[in-house]
Motif scaffolding. Structure first.
Motif, PDB file in Angstrom:
ATOM      1  N   VAL A 142       0.845  -1.208   0.000  1.00  0.00           N
ATOM      2  CA  VAL A 142       0.000   0.000   0.000  1.00  0.00           C
ATOM      3  C   VAL A 142       0.871   1.245   0.000  1.00  0.00           C
ATOM      4  O   VAL A 142       0.630   2.205  -0.742  1.00  0.00           O
ATOM      5  N   ALA A 143       1.922   1.249   0.821  1.00  0.00           N
ATOM      6  CA  ALA A 143       2.794   2.421   0.917  1.00  0.00           C
ATOM      7  C   ALA A 143       3.544   2.670  -0.381  1.00  0.00           C
ATOM      8  O   ALA A 143       3.834   3.822  -0.743  1.00  0.00           O
ATOM      9  N   GLN A 144       3.895   1.577  -1.137  1.00  0.00           N
ATOM     10  CA  GLN A 144       4.680   1.737  -2.352  1.00  0.00           C
ATOM     11  C   GLN A 144       3.816   1.988  -3.590  1.00  0.00           C
ATOM     12  O   GLN A 144       4.330   2.372  -4.638  1.00  0.00           O
ATOM     13  N   ALA A 145       2.481   1.769  -3.473  1.00  0.00           N
ATOM     14  CA  ALA A 145       1.594   1.928  -4.637  1.00  0.00           C
ATOM     15  C   ALA A 145       1.541   3.390  -5.059  1.00  0.00           C
ATOM     16  O   ALA A 145       1.397   4.292  -4.231  1.00  0.00           O
ATOM     17  N   THR A 146       1.692   3.604  -6.375  1.00  0.00           N
ATOM     18  CA  THR A 146       1.676   4.982  -6.899  1.00  0.00           C
ATOM     19  C   THR A 146       0.412   5.305  -7.677  1.00  0.00           C
ATOM     20  O   THR A 146       0.061   6.467  -7.858  1.00  0.00           O
ATOM     21  N   GLY A 147      -0.281   4.297  -8.180  1.00  0.00           N
ATOM     22  CA  GLY A 147      -1.489   4.537  -8.969  1.00  0.00           C
ATOM     23  C   GLY A 147      -2.742   4.374  -8.136  1.00  0.00           C
ATOM     24  O   GLY A 147      -2.708   4.132  -6.921  1.00  0.00           O
ATOM     25  N   ALA A 148      -3.898   4.494  -8.815  1.00  0.00           N
ATOM     26  CA  ALA A 148      -5.175   4.350  -8.130  1.00  0.00           C
ATOM     27  C   ALA A 148      -5.460   2.893  -7.807  1.00  0.00           C
ATOM     28  O   ALA A 148      -6.224   2.602  -6.881  1.00  0.00           O
ATOM     29  N   GLU A 149      -4.872   1.945  -8.553  1.00  0.00           N
ATOM     30  CA  GLU A 149      -5.062   0.516  -8.305  1.00  0.00           C
ATOM     31  C   GLU A 149      -3.693  -0.162  -8.202  1.00  0.00           C
ATOM     32  O   GLU A 149      -2.713   0.279  -8.806  1.00  0.00           O
ATOM     33  N   PHE A 150      -3.675  -1.252  -7.419  1.00  0.00           N
ATOM     34  CA  PHE A 150      -2.441  -2.044  -7.315  1.00  0.00           C
ATOM     35  C   PHE A 150      -2.828  -3.494  -7.040  1.00  0.00           C
ATOM     36  O   PHE A 150      -3.945  -3.788  -6.572  1.00  0.00           O
ATOM     37  N   GLU A 151      -1.918  -4.387  -7.359  1.00  0.00           N
ATOM     38  CA  GLU A 151      -2.142  -5.815  -7.205  1.00  0.00           C
ATOM     39  C   GLU A 151      -1.382  -6.326  -5.988  1.00  0.00           C
ATOM     40  O   GLU A 151      -0.250  -5.897  -5.699  1.00  0.00           O
ATOM     41  N   TYR A 152      -2.020  -7.295  -5.301  1.00  0.00           N
ATOM     42  CA  TYR A 152      -1.340  -7.959  -4.183  1.00  0.00           C
ATOM     43  C   TYR A 152      -1.913  -9.365  -4.068  1.00  0.00           C
ATOM     44  O   TYR A 152      -3.137  -9.542  -3.874  1.00  0.00           O
TER      45      TYR A 152
ATOM     46  N   GLY B 264      -2.565 -11.574  -6.285  1.00  0.00           N
ATOM     47  CA  GLY B 264      -3.594 -11.922  -7.258  1.00  0.00           C
ATOM     48  C   GLY B 264      -4.911 -11.177  -7.101  1.00  0.00           C
ATOM     49  O   GLY B 264      -5.856 -11.427  -7.857  1.00  0.00           O
ATOM     50  N   GLN B 265      -5.004 -10.266  -6.144  1.00  0.00           N
ATOM     51  CA  GLN B 265      -6.227  -9.489  -5.931  1.00  0.00           C
ATOM     52  C   GLN B 265      -5.959  -8.024  -6.249  1.00  0.00           C
ATOM     53  O   GLN B 265      -4.832  -7.530  -6.083  1.00  0.00           O
ATOM     54  N   THR B 266      -7.014  -7.364  -6.714  1.00  0.00           N
ATOM     55  CA  THR B 266      -6.887  -5.949  -7.081  1.00  0.00           C
ATOM     56  C   THR B 266      -7.446  -5.081  -5.965  1.00  0.00           C
ATOM     57  O   THR B 266      -8.562  -5.323  -5.452  1.00  0.00           O
ATOM     58  N   PHE B 267      -6.658  -4.061  -5.621  1.00  0.00           N
ATOM     59  CA  PHE B 267      -7.068  -3.123  -4.571  1.00  0.00           C
ATOM     60  C   PHE B 267      -7.132  -1.713  -5.169  1.00  0.00           C
ATOM     61  O   PHE B 267      -6.387  -1.394  -6.107  1.00  0.00           O
ATOM     62  N   VAL B 268      -7.991  -0.897  -4.594  1.00  0.00           N
ATOM     63  CA  VAL B 268      -8.186   0.484  -5.055  1.00  0.00           C
ATOM     64  C   VAL B 268      -7.801   1.423  -3.926  1.00  0.00           C
ATOM     65  O   VAL B 268      -8.200   1.229  -2.763  1.00  0.00           O
ATOM     66  N   LYS B 269      -7.016   2.443  -4.294  1.00  0.00           N
ATOM     67  CA  LYS B 269      -6.581   3.434  -3.306  1.00  0.00           C
ATOM     68  C   LYS B 269      -7.258   4.775  -3.632  1.00  0.00           C
ATOM     69  O   LYS B 269      -7.076   5.308  -4.719  1.00  0.00           O
TER      70      LYS B 269
ATOM     71  N   PRO C 120      -5.692  14.812   5.440  1.00  0.00           N
ATOM     72  CA  PRO C 120      -4.509  15.027   4.593  1.00  0.00           C
ATOM     73  C   PRO C 120      -3.561  13.820   4.633  1.00  0.00           C
ATOM     74  O   PRO C 120      -3.353  13.211   5.683  1.00  0.00           O
ATOM     75  N   LYS C 121      -2.979  13.483   3.431  1.00  0.00           N
ATOM     76  CA  LYS C 121      -2.023  12.379   3.280  1.00  0.00           C
ATOM     77  C   LYS C 121      -2.580  11.081   3.850  1.00  0.00           C
ATOM     78  O   LYS C 121      -1.883  10.301   4.501  1.00  0.00           O
ATOM     79  N   THR C 122      -3.857  10.853   3.600  1.00  0.00           N
ATOM     80  CA  THR C 122      -4.535   9.654   4.090  1.00  0.00           C
ATOM     81  C   THR C 122      -5.353   9.069   2.956  1.00  0.00           C
ATOM     82  O   THR C 122      -5.986   9.811   2.189  1.00  0.00           O
ATOM     83  N   PHE C 123      -5.353   7.712   2.819  1.00  0.00           N
ATOM     84  CA  PHE C 123      -6.048   7.047   1.728  1.00  0.00           C
ATOM     85  C   PHE C 123      -6.889   5.904   2.287  1.00  0.00           C
ATOM     86  O   PHE C 123      -6.475   5.216   3.237  1.00  0.00           O
ATOM     87  N   ASP C 124      -8.082   5.708   1.672  1.00  0.00           N
ATOM     88  CA  ASP C 124      -8.918   4.551   1.973  1.00  0.00           C
ATOM     89  C   ASP C 124      -8.590   3.453   0.970  1.00  0.00           C
ATOM     90  O   ASP C 124      -8.455   3.710  -0.237  1.00  0.00           O
ATOM     91  N   ILE C 125      -8.486   2.245   1.454  1.00  0.00           N
ATOM     92  CA  ILE C 125      -8.111   1.097   0.627  1.00  0.00           C
ATOM     93  C   ILE C 125      -9.319   0.182   0.490  1.00  0.00           C
ATOM     94  O   ILE C 125      -9.957  -0.194   1.492  1.00  0.00           O
ATOM     95  N   TYR C 126      -9.652  -0.177  -0.772  1.00  0.00           N
ATOM     96  CA  TYR C 126     -10.796  -1.035  -1.063  1.00  0.00           C
ATOM     97  C   TYR C 126     -10.321  -2.274  -1.816  1.00  0.00           C
ATOM     98  O   TYR C 126      -9.387  -2.218  -2.626  1.00  0.00           O
TER      99      TYR C 126
END
Length: 683
Positions: free
Chosen positions: A200-210, A212-217, A223-229
């Motif tokens: 999560v900390a290294q993800a730069t785009g709106a979506e990232f894989e972990y 085999g599952q796709t997550f949305v940031k 400020p400087k806070t993200f919800d992860i789905y």
């Protein structure tokens, strides 16, 4: 008694001498003659010999009595409205076809008002698609809208137990904060390990894989806070108490693809609702009615009778099932009257008939009896069949008194009826206006002269004679106030210019020239328009108008005073006053101005008529005093159209005569004063 002859002769001689002295003509320096021909009395005698001046004085006295004293004893005020009872064709009732469904709660059911308001939308969609039932998912609750009978629908609420969700959706895992590199999981979500948090900390785009599952940031509100789905696609997630199967998922997917709100599987009905790509499936059990909606309007047999929501709900359900019902502790049966649903009481008497037309008095009250409503409905039905726009109906209506418009009652206190002609006019789409002649309390406008109103009434029901009296007050007051203001300004400016001369005289005379060049009427018109724009009050407009007329009219008086003072300041009495040390202001206003007063009086008197004409002209143009304050000009303006001049001559002719008489009278008096002060002016 004896008398001496010499004494008798002496007394006789004295009497003859006295008679001779009386017959002799007095000399100009005789003291007795000086008393007789004092200036004031001489002017008064000369004025009294002028018959036109006397006529003018009498007219002015009459005008002042008419304007200032007569209103005290007259029975009407200038803004007192007169009313009368008279026949008038007016809107009696309104019949409108009800095109919207009204919803009534069943029992103690609590339904959100927005859902009740949307019933029309649901029913319209069902009628358009030819459906008899529709499933609705609102605020996590499942409802069905069911067709019961023609123009009657029911809203049922289900106790729904969610069993699964499927489709493309996201589930919130937690929140990540860059400050401190902390990750907080949602309640009930198990930790995915430090590797997930590092991803999560290294993800730069709106979506990232972990794994085999796709997550949305998505950026959170902090400020400087993200919800992860977690992004889920085409997966069925079941409730722990429900076991699904491939056949169940196939049936649910087919219902979702077909856009259906429900489906049946293994003798169980399931509802399916969509929310942002996610479908929620719930098992429906034990439906309960919460609303009944209808387009019908109740035409009560008893005039003005009210029915409860319980009666409406039970009667509509009974009509749909064609059976009897109970409401408010009474029993009823249902049937039909002229093709419309009808309700009968326990004795079989007609209690109410249902119709899609709402019929009320035009003011909204429900005071029309059943027979009249039915007669109107039958006539409207016939008009629709024949395509008529207008039709007349003769029916009994409560009789009204010709004197005060009240309804006539019989000995038992009931209404008495008489035949009346009602005209039914189509207005717009499925709306009909019913008119008839009725006795109404009306403003007695444009009443012709009679014993009650000597000169009749105007368009507002005001007594014309009363407004003429009060209008005379304003017109005369304006004339005198403006003349006094002109005279004061003219005497001051002319006195200073005439006495001091030189630069003072040049400055004041150039100012006089400027005022002579000003176009007074355009300025007054512009001023009137400005007061209209600023919405000045009636009395404020009056004061502004008087001040404007006075300020623009002083120049002539100033020039007159200046000319007289220029000739008087070199007289011996002025030289004597200056030699004795009298101050300048006293020399001007105590010695010079009084010698100019005769000319000022003549000028002021002659100018009064012109000012009254100006005020009347401005008021006639709508730029002077405004309604409802009465002036002679505004009264003529109220009947300024050609048709009004022809029909309401009893308003403008008397007012015009008053203006003419007043102006002529002031001119007569002014001419008389001029001749009295200066007899040589006649020659």
């Amino acid at each position: 008694m004896e008398r001496n002859l010499n004494e008798i002769l002496k007394a006789k001689e004295e009497q003859e001498a006295l008679k001779e002295r009386k017959d002799e003509q007095m000399h100009l320096d005789d003291a007795a003659r000086v008393k007789i021909i004092s200036p004031g009395r001489l002017v008064a005698k000369r004025f009294a010999r002028n018959r036109l001046a006397i006529v003018g004085s009498v007219i002015l006295i009459v005008m002042f009595v008419f304007s200032f004293l007569c209103p005290i004893f007259y029975g009407w005020g200038q803004t007192e409205v007169d009313y009368k009872y008279d026949h008038i064709n007016k809107n009696y009732a309104l019949a409108k076809e009800n095109s919207e469904y009204l919803s009534y709660p069943v029992g103690d059911s609590q339904v959100d008002s927005s859902l009740a308001n949307r019933m029309n939308t649901y029913i319209s969609a069902m009628e358009k698609n030819g459906e008899t039932s529709m499933t609705v998912f609102e605020d996590g609750t499942f409802y069905t809208v069911d067709f019961l009978s023609d123009k009657i629908y029911e809203l049922n609420r289900y106790d729904a137990a969610p069993v699964c969700v499927f489709g493309s959706y996201t589930a919130k895992i937690g929140r990540f904060a860059f400050i401190g590199n902390t990750f907080t999981y949602e309640e009930g979500v198990e930790s995915l390990g430090s590797g997930f948090e590092a991803a999560v900390a290294q993800a730069t785009g709106a979506e990232f894989e972990y794994r085999g599952q796709t997550f949305v940031k998505q950026k959170a509100d902090a400020p400087k806070t993200f919800d992860i789905y977690l992004k889920v696609s085409d997966a069925f997630t079941y409730d722990s108490s429900f076991t699904g199967s491939a056949d169940f998922e196939k049936a649910a997917q087919a219902a979702a693809d077909a856009g259906k709100g429900s489906f049946d599987f293994e003798e169980q009905t399931y509802s399916i609702g969509e929310n942002d790509g996610m479908y929620v499936v719930a098992a429906l059990n034990d439906p309960s009615p919460v609303l009944v909606s209808t387009e019908y309007y109740y035409v009560m047999q008893e005039t003005g009778a009210k029915v409860s929501d319980e009666f409406r709900v039970n009667s509509l359900m009974a009509i749909a099932e064609n059976k009897g019902f109970e409401a408010d502790g009474a029993s009823y049966t249902v049937g039909s009257e002229d093709g419309n649903p009808a309700i009968y009481d326990a004795d079989g008497a007609l209690y109410a008939e249902l119709s899609t037309f709402v019929i009320r008095r035009y003011d909204g009250s429900d005071t029309m009896n059943y027979d009249l409503k039915m007669a109107i409905l039958d006539t409207i039905s016939s008009m629709e069949e024949l395509g008529e726009e207008k039709h007349e109906l003769v029916h009994e209506l409560p009789k009204q008194s010709e004197e005060d418009g009240s309804y006539v009652l019989d000995d038992e206190g009931n209404y008495t009826y008489e035949d009346a002609t009602l005209t039914i006019n189509r207005r717009g789409n499925q709306e009909y206006v019913i008119t008839c002649d009725m006795v109404n309390y009306l403003i007695n406008n444009y009443c012709t002269p009679n014993a009650h109103h000597i000169l009749g009434t105007d368009a507002d029901g005001y007594d014309v004679l009363a407004r003429m009296m009060y209008g005379g007050r304003i017109s005369l007051m304006v004339g005198f106030v403006v003349v006094i203001l002109e005279t004061i300004l003219g005497v001051i400016m002319g006195g200073l210019a005439g006495y001091f001369g030189g630069a003072v005289d040049n400055i004041i005379m150039r100012l006089v020239d400027i005022f002579y060049c000003l176009p007074s009427m355009p300025i007054l018109i512009i001023l009137g328009a400005m007061m209209d724009a600023q919405r000045f009050s009636t009395y404020a407009r009056l004061f502004v108008m008087m001040a404007s007329l006075g300020i623009m009219g002083w120049a002539g008086i100033a020039r007159l005073v200046r000319g007289q003072i220029l000739s008087l300041r070199e007289q011996d009495f002025m030289i004597a006053a200056e030699a004795t040390g009298v101050r300048v202001s006293r020399r001007i206003f105590r010695h010079l101005v009084p010698n100019v007063m005769p000319q000022l009086i003549v000028t002021a008197t002659s100018g009064l008529g012109g000012i009254i004409i100006t005020e009347s002209t401005l008021s006639f143009l709508g730029l002077g005093v405004k309604h409802p304050l009465a002036t002679w000009g505004t009264m003529i303006n109220s009947v300024s159209s050609q048709a009004a001049l022809e029909h309401y001559y009893y308003i403008w002719i008397p007012v015009g005569l008053l203006i003419c008489l007043t102006v002529i009278a002031f001119n007569f008096v002014g001419d008389g004063l001029r001749d009295a002060f200066d007899p040589k002016s006649k020659e």
